[in-house]
Every structure is written in C-alpha cells, then in structure tokens.
Design a protein around this motif. Sequence first.
Motif, mmCIF file in Angstrom:
data_model
loop_
_atom_site.group_PDB
_atom_site.id
_atom_site.type_symbol
_atom_site.label_atom_id
_atom_site.label_comp_id
_atom_site.label_asym_id
_atom_site.label_seq_id
_atom_site.Cartn_x
_atom_site.Cartn_y
_atom_site.Cartn_z
ATOM 1 N N GLN A 124 32.362 15.940 41.564
ATOM 2 C CA GLN A 124 33.219 16.909 42.256
ATOM 3 C C GLN A 124 33.280 18.224 41.489
ATOM 4 O OE1 GLN A 124 37.084 15.147 42.861
ATOM 5 N NE2 GLN A 124 36.406 13.882 44.572
ATOM 6 N N ALA A 125 33.468 18.124 40.181
ATOM 7 C CA ALA A 125 33.619 19.336 39.362
ATOM 8 C C ALA A 125 32.320 20.145 39.330
ATOM 9 C CB ALA A 125 34.043 18.955 37.946
ATOM 10 N N ARG A 179 33.386 4.337 37.346
ATOM 11 C CA ARG A 179 32.922 4.870 38.625
ATOM 12 C C ARG A 179 33.705 6.117 39.005
ATOM 13 N NH1 ARG A 179 32.607 -0.645 39.987
ATOM 14 N NH2 ARG A 179 34.642 -0.634 40.984
ATOM 15 N N GLU A 180 35.006 6.066 38.812
ATOM 16 C CA GLU A 180 35.847 7.192 39.246
ATOM 17 C C GLU A 180 35.618 8.424 38.386
ATOM 18 O OE1 GLU A 180 38.107 7.812 42.629
ATOM 19 O OE2 GLU A 180 36.925 6.100 41.917
ATOM 20 N N ASN A 232 38.567 9.823 49.359
ATOM 21 C CA ASN A 232 38.025 11.185 49.354
ATOM 22 C C ASN A 232 38.927 12.170 48.603
ATOM 23 O OD1 ASN A 232 40.148 11.261 51.116
ATOM 24 N ND2 ASN A 232 39.061 12.315 52.762
ATOM 25 N N PHE A 233 39.776 11.663 47.728
ATOM 26 C CA PHE A 233 40.715 12.530 47.005
ATOM 27 C C PHE A 233 39.956 13.543 46.150
ATOM 28 C CE2 PHE A 233 43.423 13.517 43.335
ATOM 29 C CZ PHE A 233 44.561 13.976 43.983
ATOM 30 N N ARG A 240 32.793 1.002 45.300
ATOM 31 C CA ARG A 240 33.877 1.985 45.317
ATOM 32 C C ARG A 240 34.628 1.938 46.639
ATOM 33 N NH1 ARG A 240 34.940 7.618 46.264
ATOM 34 N NH2 ARG A 240 36.625 8.233 44.849
ATOM 35 N N HIS A 241 33.892 1.800 47.750
ATOM 36 C CA HIS A 241 34.559 1.718 49.054
ATOM 37 C C HIS A 241 35.549 0.559 49.076
ATOM 38 C CE1 HIS A 241 35.277 1.618 53.347
ATOM 39 N NE2 HIS A 241 34.897 0.348 53.352
#
Length: 349
Positions: free
Chosen positions: A95-96, A87-88, A61-62, A343-344
Amino acid sequence: MKKCFLTLFLLLCALCQAAAATAAEESAEYKYFFFPLAHLWEQDPQMQPLLLEGTRPLTENFDYTALFGDAQVILLGEIHDKDVISREINVILKQAAGKPSLGFTHLATEFLLQSAQPNFEKVKNKNIHLDKLSQAIDSRVISYDNALLTMKMAEDLGLQVVGLDIDRILTPGGTAWALSEEGLKTRNQAWLKKITDVLRQNPRARLLVHCGALHSQYVADSLSTLLKRKGIKTYVMLFEIGPDPKADKHMTCEFFRSLNTPPVYVWYRFFCQFGKERDNLIIRVPPRYVNVLGADSIVYFGNPNPMSKMNPQAKDDLFNDMRYFPQTACHLHPDSAACQKLRHWSFVK
C-alpha cells in the motif's frame, strides 16, 4: 558445529507471547507491550470506554496508510514468526509503495545486518531458494529468514532496503545479550544512527521500519522514543493476536476469567468483555494513552489461524495452490494465490 549455535537472533526470534510473559520481569525497563494494557486496566476505569471508542472493525481492504499522517518514520512492531502478522505487514508495504504521492523511499529492517546490506544489494537474482539467498547475503547464517520475502518485495516495489542490526548478536551469547536491557539499548542506538544517516543523506526520505514490538513501542530508550527525541516525526503501529483456536483450545474467555493468569493475551482478554475477542480490529489509541500503551495504533487479529475457519473444499483448493509455491512464501507473500486465500479467510467470520 561451526556456527550452528550462533544462528542469527533475528532469524530465530521465537518470541511467542507465552515465552515473553515469563521472560520479562515487571520491574524491567523494557516491558513487552501487553504489560502496559494490563496495568492501565487496573489503574484507570475510564480506559475501557475510551479504547472501545477508538476501536473499529479491520476490513480486508483497509487502507493503513491513511493512519500515518505526515510521519517520516513508521514503525511496524510485530510479534515474530506469526504468519497472519507477516502477511499484513507485506500488505502495508505494498500500500505504501503503491502510492508515489506518499513519498515512501526505504524499508529499514531488523532482519538484515548493517554489515550484510552490501551483499543483499549485490545479489542480482533474488528469485532463488531462500536458503541460497540467505547464504549469499551472509554465510554466517545457516537458515533462511522469512523476512527475506518482505525485503525482496520492497526492492521490487522500488524501496531501498536498509539493514539495521549489528554483528554482536552473532557472537557467543549474542542472542541473550540482544534481549537484555543493555543489548536492546545498544541495538536501538545503532539503529537510530543508521536511520538518521539515511535522513541526513536524503532529508525527504520516508521510511517504514520492520522490527519487533520491543524496539518499536514507546518506552525508555526504544527506537521510537529515540527518534522522537531527535525531532523526527514517528508513528508506531503494533500488532497483537489472540490465541490460536486450534493449538490453544484451552485459552478461552472462560479460561482467563477463572484463573489468575499472567497478562499474556491481554488484548484478547480485554475484548472478551465485549464479544469481540475473535474479531479483526484496528485500535486508534486515544492520545492520552499513546505513551502509556506505547503505540499510536494497534492491529488486532482475534484468530491468527485462518485455516481453522476454512471449509473442506477451501482447504483442498489452498493445498492445491501450495503445490506451486514454497510453503513459507505462500504464507507470507501477499501476491501468491495461496496467500491471498489465506488472507481472505483471515477476514471471514
């Protein structure tokens, strides 16, 4: 075979780290971004504790946006065709765009030609097979581009997509030219002009730039350096991975200690000293090393293959999810059920 062998450089971009180590010469002006760490490691004994001091575990969750400060252009410098990185980057994009107060307005991308941008904008229904979408955007391209998923998501999030690359890479010999010193400089200058045009039209615009590490790292005539020379506040985030524990079983810490190997996977080798080589890490580069290492921060995935950590039941569940999504989509798009599971497991130790 028509233009089969002129396939767009930005769609192939098979720059794996091993190939990069042999392709880039030490004397070249453009250095793949693991070379600076190798040189620094040899020359500065204070480097190790200072880098470790700036290294923290990267959590699922960063919040990446907390790193960007007031930079107007954020460069996400990737190693192409690495699913864990793709993916990241899509997570960072979400997020952005998900925080209107941050003011992000555009996604500028290496993976779309400037000349093809109008076609991208004209396609109303982008929820079609990626092959068909790619052909609708540029008929000269014979295979789809995984980065179309990122572009589609950016548009859905309300970010304007800006194509950066130039048509010369489609000409005979264009792929080799694109990676040459002249080609990199020419492309970076063209990208700079496109970005400054956007900023001139909207001085309050804020851009994420999706491109390869060769363009984003702080070196002479890179895009990031050119932006800074223009007085544009810039932030560079580079991505690095360790060797795949399934595909590269021989590339262990012991392997790198016992052989006089080239500086490929140098970040993995660096973290081998501290038992962190398979961790996910965020490295906030100490200010004294930002220009040396070519980045403000580095995202490191010690294990780029989350399936290597899955138990049999988790793999069965993942394959069931994959029946309902194209494989590339579930590998790259963070909203699919399969991708969320992948991703998890990237963050499971």
